[in-house]
Design a protein around this motif. Structure first.
Motif, PDB file in Angstrom:
ATOM      1  N   GLY A  49      -2.489 -30.270  20.985  1.00  0.00           N
ATOM      2  CA  GLY A  49      -1.808 -29.336  20.099  1.00  0.00           C
ATOM      3  C   GLY A  49      -0.816 -28.445  20.816  1.00  0.00           C
ATOM      4  N   PRO A  79       2.532 -31.099  23.829  1.00  0.00           N
ATOM      5  CA  PRO A  79       3.732 -31.776  23.285  1.00  0.00           C
ATOM      6  C   PRO A  79       4.712 -30.824  22.601  1.00  0.00           C
ATOM      7  N   LEU A  80       4.203 -29.915  21.783  1.00  0.00           N
ATOM      8  CA  LEU A  80       5.092 -29.003  21.069  1.00  0.00           C
ATOM      9  C   LEU A  80       5.768 -28.021  22.027  1.00  0.00           C
ATOM     10  N   SER A  81       5.039 -27.563  23.036  1.00  0.00           N
ATOM     11  CA  SER A  81       5.630 -26.663  24.029  1.00  0.00           C
ATOM     12  C   SER A  81       6.744 -27.361  24.801  1.00  0.00           C
ATOM     13  N   LEU A 116       8.553 -29.945  23.726  1.00  0.00           N
ATOM     14  CA  LEU A 116       9.672 -30.182  22.812  1.00  0.00           C
ATOM     15  C   LEU A 116      10.513 -28.928  22.621  1.00  0.00           C
ATOM     16  N   LEU A 117       9.860 -27.811  22.309  1.00  0.00           N
ATOM     17  CA  LEU A 117      10.598 -26.568  22.076  1.00  0.00           C
ATOM     18  C   LEU A 117      11.266 -26.074  23.353  1.00  0.00           C
ATOM     19  N   TRP A 140      -6.914 -23.421  16.314  1.00  0.00           N
ATOM     20  CA  TRP A 140      -5.568 -22.886  16.148  1.00  0.00           C
ATOM     21  C   TRP A 140      -5.441 -21.502  16.773  1.00  0.00           C
ATOM     22  N   LEU A 147      -1.917 -21.890  18.914  1.00  0.00           N
ATOM     23  CA  LEU A 147      -0.696 -21.160  18.554  1.00  0.00           C
ATOM     24  C   LEU A 147      -0.322 -20.087  19.571  1.00  0.00           C
ATOM     25  N   ILE A 174       1.133 -21.767  22.762  1.00  0.00           N
ATOM     26  CA  ILE A 174       2.497 -22.264  22.607  1.00  0.00           C
ATOM     27  C   ILE A 174       3.505 -21.130  22.814  1.00  0.00           C
ATOM     28  N   SER A 194       8.429 -22.525  29.947  1.00  0.00           N
ATOM     29  CA  SER A 194       8.978 -23.828  29.574  1.00  0.00           C
ATOM     30  C   SER A 194      10.497 -23.777  29.490  1.00  0.00           C
TER      31      SER A 194
END
Length: 211
Positions: free
Chosen positions: A14, A17-19, A21-22, A74, A78, A81, A88
């Motif tokens: 969770g 990947p999102l970290s 991408l952003l 979560w 959250l 991230i 990042s």
């Protein structure tokens, strides 16, 4: 132990990947596109690097409680991230700012739009930096302790490191047992680093050699 492993894997999937991408998209915009106000935004991200987890844990607890996310995964995903975004962006900007502008100019002359420029030209060249960032975020997420014990009461929904604190409180201070648990937590991080160490070293040395 399998429940703890499953929980840690879900949290990692969770967060990481999102970290990435952003952070990659923001680093590309700030470092290569030189968007208006990008320098100010970058300075704000650098300022975020100085923000310790301990300094915001109390307001973060009340915010997560008001969102109704306490005692869920979560509650860890959250905040991590958001807390990982400054590093990042800083890491990926350092890569994109050194990319020659001729690459983008050539791609635009061939008819590439902005999304194609990012996905087909710069993203493949950024894979060493992205891989090394993924390794660091994985290690930090897997070993996350403070947020896990403050925001999640159920040990089965924490990271393995966070669950180890409850494990110690439940079963006492059996040193061999705690050492065994620590080794189980250490094993995946060591395996990931050994597998991807070449990408990590390559990213650190990128741009340090000529020719």
């Amino acid at each position: 132990m399998l429940e703890l492993l499953k929980s840690s894997v879900l949290i990692v999937l969770g967060v990481v990947p999102l970290s990435i991408l952003l952070g990659t998209m923001a680093g590309f915009a700030i470092g290569h596109l030189r968007v208006i106000g990008g320098r100010v935004v970058f300075l704000l991200f650098v300022l975020g690097l100085t923000l310790p987890f301990e300094g915001i844990i109390t307001p973060l607890y009340y915010q997560i409680r008001d969102m109704g996310l306490l005692n869920t995964r979560w509650a860890i995903i959250l905040p991590l991230i958001g807390l990982f975004m400054p590093f990042s962006v800083f890491w990926m900007r350092a890569h994109f700012v050194n990319m020659p502008g001729e690459l983008s100019e050539s791609a635009r002359m061939d008819g590439a739009n902005l999304w194609q420029l990012f996905r087909r030209i710069h993203l493949p060249l950024a894979m060493p930096a992205i891989s090394s960032l993924g390794i660091l975020l994985f290690l930090w997420t897997w070993n996350q302790f403070l947020l896990a014990i403050v925001l999640v009461d159920d040990p089965a929904k924490r990271t393995m490191s966070g669950a180890l604190g409850a494990f110690q409180g439940q079963w006492g201070t059996d040193i061999p047992l705690l050492c065994a648990g620590s080794l189980l937590i250490l094993a995946p991080t060591l395996a990931i680093f050994l597998i991807f160490q070449r990408h990590f070293v390559k990213a650190l040395l990128q741009g340090s050699l000529k020719g």
